[in-house]
Motif scaffolding. Structure first.
Motif, PDB file in Angstrom:
ATOM      1  N   ARG A 155      -6.860  -0.061   2.472  1.00 64.36           N
ATOM      2  CA  ARG A 155      -6.735  -0.354   0.890  1.00 64.36           C
ATOM      3  C   ARG A 155      -8.601  -0.481   0.604  1.00 64.36           C
ATOM      4  NH1 ARG A 155      -8.107  -3.829  -2.933  1.00 64.36           N
ATOM      5  NH2 ARG A 155      -9.006  -5.311  -1.366  1.00 64.36           N
ATOM      6  N   TRP A 159      -1.800   3.082   2.011  1.00 70.52           N
ATOM      7  CA  TRP A 159      -2.779   3.265   1.187  1.00 70.52           C
ATOM      8  C   TRP A 159      -3.281   5.005   1.101  1.00 70.52           C
ATOM      9  CZ3 TRP A 159      -3.487  -0.039  -2.857  1.00 70.52           C
ATOM     10  CH2 TRP A 159      -2.948  -1.261  -2.401  1.00 70.52           C
ATOM     11  N   GLY A 192       0.878  -1.112   0.122  1.00 69.04           N
ATOM     12  CA  GLY A 192       0.026   0.111   0.108  1.00 69.04           C
ATOM     13  C   GLY A 192       0.854   1.263  -0.035  1.00 69.04           C
TER      14      GLY A 192
END
Length: 194
Positions: A57, A35, A29
């Protein structure tokens, strides 16, 4: 013989860009399961630890696919080579919890708060191209001012890539940003009036 580097193309994030984001960020990520959610999760500590990885995510994917995530991507041919998060400051609630980044702002204040360029693409101007594209994007979307939070280190002290995710001062100075409070090390607040 040196291999020719494909030209960089930057463009704003689109709703159907999730596959490019996933390919660019990889299994981690981008860095440690972030992320690009660090500034979007209101609190750190246990709240952040619980969000890292798959929860981040899913959350970022939902933002991208709904059109609520704002940023710019860089590509070399069809390969995504960089990401820059830029959007209205109000979309990043964690900024309010950082004393060093506190200031008066309004709905037309935008924040450029995350850059990700994989190691194999660094040193090729990707970050500079992303910052320039982010400035243009913010201006086009009606931002009045744009903040950035570069990480500074003392001369001669190396900065590990994992800590450069908000950029370095020279990246922003080259685009006309000015430090709100001068600093020699740590994360600072830089401002560009649009």
């Amino acid at each position: 013989m040196a291999t020719a580097v494909p030209p960089l193309v930057t463009r704003p994030l689109a709703r159907d860009d999730w596959p490019a984001i996933e390919r660019l960020f990889g299994a981690n990520g981008a860095c440690g399961g972030c992320w690009c959610m660090w500034w979007r999760v209101p609190m750190g500590g246990r709240t952040w630890d619980a969000a890292k990885g798959e929860p981040n995510r899913r959350a970022f994917r939902a933002l991208v696919e709904s059109g609520r995530a704002s940023g710019v991507l860089a590509f070399a041919q069809d390969e995504p080579v960089g990401w820059c998060a830029v959007g209205p400051r109000g979309e990043f609630p964690r900024l309010e919890r950082s004393r060093g980044l506190a200031r008066d702002w309004d709905a037309r204040t935008w924040s450029l708060n995350c850059l990700f360029v994989p190691a194999k693409h660094r040193g090729r101007g990707v970050a500079s191209a992303l910052v320039a594209a982010a400035v243009a994007h913010a201006r086009t979307r009606g931002a009045r001012e744009l903040e950035a939070y570069p990480q500074a280190v003392r001369p001669g002290v190396p900065l590990a890539g994992a800590f450069a995710w908000t950029g370095v001062p020279s990246l922003f100075l080259a685009q006309g940003f000015e430090p709100v409070v001068p600093h020699e090390r740590g994360r600072g607040l830089y401002l560009l009036r649009l």
